[in-house]
Design an enzyme around this catalytic site. Structure first.
Site: not given
Ligand code: HEM
Length: 331
Positions: A197, A66, A252, A98, A167, A70-71, A80, A249, A78, A257
């Site tokens: 996710h 993640r 798992s 963040n 987003p 976010h970078d 940042s 998920d 970069d 997966d």
């Molecule tokens: C499509 C738009 C996306 C939205 C709206 C979004 C939003 C979020 C949110 C709200 C969380 C939980 C944050 C929290 O409650 O603290 C999250 C977690 C996460 N996101 Fe996304 N995300 C998006 C796309 C992505 C992308 C593109 C990736 C990576 C390729 C990604 C990877 C992750 C991962 C791995 C987590 C879990 C992080 C952790 O457990 O520390 N997300 N995301």
């Protein structure tokens, strides 16, 4: 007298000559072989730090994936995101998406410290983020891809853009498509990358609206499957518990997966932004969710391709930016 930046640029050009790459391997000035001569241990060091960090805390793989996302969505890949605030700028770390949410900064610090010992002033923090994201996916059972390298580090962060470009979890499908398009990413990239996710956790505050007041009418999101919905309510009460966490998920959470997509088909996607990929009335995203749920190999192939594309958003190359000594501060 040559500046260090110029010397690094000349060295990069020399390495590029030594390892000519075909056009299919040339990603706008980035190339996977960059550190083969200047820091041959780079990959090994990143991997070894990650192996230890993830074995201690399996969620760390998700957090590092993640961090790279976010970078890249804020002024390009970069690093940042890693800058602490200073007198000239607010940090991206403090921006809404963040704050109290992103994790993994210490793991990146540890990798950077080890790299600085072995090959000082060579491997950028932005490249470390890209390698750490790839290796985190691999260590979680996901696909491998070659990471194009050569990003340099920014000298500034952008708090406002972090609030605007990343987003929100309650996004509509059109918001998501627009924000991804703004980065040069299409609907296929959106669905494939949302597959990130398949690992990790989210706080109640990120999905609570779906449980209690999806449309401002004090009713839950009707797309949520009943038992899943009841389980989520027990984790996230009506009031309080905003920092309680639930897996993205549920089947798992530490395994990379295609279960994330299967769960979406069963009404068990956690975030609104996950759900709308299927029910947001965009044919393309709906079809891709179904196809990834059916065929993990296609998901893996598209995910790897989209990660390379995302990792190539506006990199600083040649004489732009710098190679930071510490990922938290400009030199
Ligand atoms: C499509 C738009 C996306 C939205 C709206 C979004 C939003 C979020 C949110 C709200 C969380 C939980 C944050 C929290 O409650 O603290 C999250 C977690 C996460 N996101 Fe996304 N995300 C998006 C796309 C992505 C992308 C593109 C990736 C990576 C390729 C990604 C990877 C992750 C991962 C791995 C987590 C879990 C992080 C952790 O457990 O520390 N997300 N995301």
């Amino acid at each position: 007298m040559f500046s260090l930046g110029l010397v690094m640029f000349i060295l990069s050009c020399a390495i590029f000559q030594a390892f000519p790459v075909s056009s299919s391997n040339n990603y706008g000035g980035l190339f996977p072989e960059l550190y083969q001569i200047s820091c041959p241990q780079a990959n090994e060091i990143v991997m070894s730090v990650l192996e230890e960090a993830i074995s201690k805390d399996p969620r760390m793989a998700a957090s590092l994936l993640r961090l790279h996302f976010h970078d890249c969505f804020v002024q390009g890949c970069d690093a940042s995101i890693l800058l602490d605030k200073n007198s000239a700028f607010k940090s991206e770390k403090e921006a809404g998406p963040n704050k109290n949410s992103l994790r993994g900064y210490e793991v990146i610090d540890e990798i950077k410290a080890k790299l600085e010992q072995v090959c000082p002033h060579t491997v950028s923090c932005a490249d470390i983020l890209a390698l750490a994201a790839r290796d985190s996916v691999v260590l979680s059972g996901g696909p491998y891809w070659e990471v194009p390298l050569g990003r340099r580090d920014s000298k500034t962060a952008n708090f406002n853009k972090a609030n605007i470009n990343i987003p929100a979890p309650n996004s509509t499908i059109q918001n998501l498509i627009n924000l991804f398009n703004k980065q040069g990413l299409n609907e296929q990239d959106l669905v494939a990358l949302s597959g990130g996710h398949t690992i990790g956790m989210a706080r109640c505050v990120s999905f609570k609206q779906r449980l209690y007041n999806q449309k401002g009418d004090n009713l839950p999101d009707v797309t949520l499957e009943k038992t899943y919905y009841n389980g989520l309510k027990s984790i996230c009460p009506t009031s309080g518990g905003d920092n309680n966490i639930s897996p993205l998920d549920v089947a798992s959470p530490i395994r990379f997966d295609n279960t994330y997509f299967k769960l979406l088909l069963w009404g068990k996607g956690l975030l609104n932004s996950d759900e709308v990929l299927l029910t947001g009335n965009v044919k393309k995203t709906k079809e891709l969710v179904k196809s990834y749920a059916e065929n993990e190999a296609i998901f893996f192939r598209h995910f790897a391709k989209s990660m390379v594309k995302m990792g190539n958003i506006n990199p600083l190359t040649e004489l732009k930016g710098e190679i930071r000594n510490s990922c938290r501060r400009i030199n």
